[in-house]
Design an enzyme around this catalytic site. Structure first.
Site, PDB file in Angstrom:
ATOM      1  N   ASP A   1       0.827  -1.206   0.000  1.00  0.00           N
ATOM      2  CA  ASP A   1       0.000   0.000   0.000  1.00  0.00           C
ATOM      3  C   ASP A   1       0.866   1.264   0.000  1.00  0.00           C
ATOM      4  O   ASP A   1       1.931   1.288   0.611  1.00  0.00           O
ATOM      5  CB  ASP A   1      -0.907  -0.018   1.247  1.00  0.00           C
ATOM      6  CG  ASP A   1      -2.050   0.970   1.123  1.00  0.00           C
ATOM      7  OD1 ASP A   1      -2.272   1.516   0.021  1.00  0.00           O
ATOM      8  OD2 ASP A   1      -2.728   1.209   2.136  1.00  0.00           O
TER       9      ASP A   1
ATOM     10  N   ASN B   1     -10.311  -2.811  -7.072  1.00  0.00           N
ATOM     11  CA  ASN B   1      -9.433  -1.913  -7.845  1.00  0.00           C
ATOM     12  C   ASN B   1      -9.955  -1.618  -9.259  1.00  0.00           C
ATOM     13  O   ASN B   1      -9.526  -0.647  -9.890  1.00  0.00           O
ATOM     14  CB  ASN B   1      -8.004  -2.468  -7.935  1.00  0.00           C
ATOM     15  CG  ASN B   1      -7.218  -2.336  -6.643  1.00  0.00           C
ATOM     16  OD1 ASN B   1      -6.282  -3.096  -6.389  1.00  0.00           O
ATOM     17  ND2 ASN B   1      -7.585  -1.378  -5.791  1.00  0.00           N
TER      18      ASN B   1
END
Ligand code: FPP
Length: 239
Positions: free
Chosen positions: A16, A64
Site C-alpha cells: 500500500d 481496484n
C-alpha cells in the site's frame, strides 16, 4: 545454547502507498505503481534469503477495477511487462510464480502473460511467489461456498460432512499453508478483504513506510519482529 531464529513459512504483503508516494513527488499515480516493482524484487530476495517458502503479494483487488481506467490500464500493462521482463531472473532464483483470484476477468493478453509465467517457473524450488490478482477474500469464499453447494447438490458430499478443511480445500489458496505473517505498508492498519479466512492466526505488522520505499532492510525488520511474537494459537503456553 543458541536458539534458531523463528522464520515464517509464509509471508503475505498488502503493498500500500504507491499513489501517496507519487502524489508526494508531484508524479502520476501510475509512476508510484512503477516504483513499486523494485520493492517486489527486494522482498523476494529477502524472503528467499531468510528461507521463507511462500510470499503472497496483494497486487490487484476486485475493488481496484473501480479506479480510473487509465490507472487500471497502466497496472495491467505493468503486470504484463513485469512478468515478461522478470522471467529470466525469477527462473534463475528458483522462484515458482502462482496466482490467486479470478483471472477470467482479465484481458486475453494479461491471462496469457500470467499463464506463461506460471508455466515457465513451474519447476522453481526456492520460493513460491503467489500474486493475488482480481482477488478479494469475500469473492474467494463465495466461490468456495458455491463449489461446495454444487458438490452437495450432486450428492458428492452430505451437508454434515462439511468441515473447516472442506472450506479450506475449496479456496484459491488450497495448495498453500496459511500466512504466518501479514505485512501492510503505509501505516494503514486493516486487512481490506485480503486472506480473511487464512489470516486467522497470522501475526500482523504495519510499517509506516510507503510501498515504493519498502526494501530488504524493512523486510528484515518484519522478520525480526515476527521472531519475537508469542504465537499461542488459542492455547496456553507450556501446557
Ligand atoms: C496500492 O497502493 C497498490 C496497488 C493497488 C498496486 C500494487 C502494484 C504494484 C506494487 C506493482 C508491481 C506489482 C507486481 C506484482 C509486478 P495505492 O495505489 O492504493 O496507494 P495509495 O493508498 O497511496 O493511493
Amino acid at each position: 545454547m543458541s536458539e534458531l531464529k523463528r522464520i515464517p513459512q509464509h509471508v503475505a504483503i498488502i503493498m500500500d502507498g504507491n499513489g501517496r508516494w507519487a502524489e508526494l513527488r508531484g508524479l502520476e499515480r501510475c509512476e508510484g505503481h512503477a516504483a513499486g516493482v523494485e520493492p517486489v524484487r527486494a522482498s523476494l530476495r529477502a524472503a528467499a534469503r531468510h528461507g521463507v517458502k511462500f510470499l503472497t503479494l496483494y497486487a490487484f483487488s476486485t475493488e481496484n477495477w473501480g479506479r480510473p481506467s487509465a490507472e487500471v490500464d497502466a497496472l495491467m500493462e505493468l503486470f504484463c511487462q513485469s512478468v515478461v521482463n522478470e522471467a529470466p531472473e525469477l527462473i534463475r532464483q528458483g522462484v515458482r510464480v502462482r496466482m490467486i483470484g479470478e483471472r477470467s476477468r482479465f484481458s486475453e493478453k494479461v491471462q496469457k502473460a500470467l499463464a506463461e509465467i506460471e508455466q515457465r517457473t513451474a519447476e522453481g524450488k526456492t520460493i513460491t511467489l503467489i500474486l493475488a490478482l482480481n482477488y478479494s477474500s469475500r469473492s474467494e469464499i463465495t466461490r468456495a461456498v458455491r463449489r461446495i453447494a454444487e458438490k452437495v447438490a450432486a450428492g458428492e458430499i452430505a451437508p454434515d460432512q462439511i468441515q473447516e478443511a472442506t472450506v479450506a480445500e475449496n479456496l484459491d489458496t488450497a495448495p498453500y499453508p496459511d500466512p504466518d505473517l501479514i505485512i501492510r505498508t503505509s501505516g494503514e492498519q486493516r486487512l481490506s478483504n485480503f486472506l480473511l479466512w487464512q489470516a486467522s492466526y497470522a501475526e500482523l505488522w504495519f510499517p509506516g513506510v510507503l510501498w515504493p520505499d519498502f526494501n530488504e532492510e524493512e523486510f528484515d525488520k518484519a522478520i525480526d519482529e515476527y521472531a519475537h511474537r508469542d504465537r499461542r494459537f488459542g492455547l496456553v503456553k507450556g501446557k
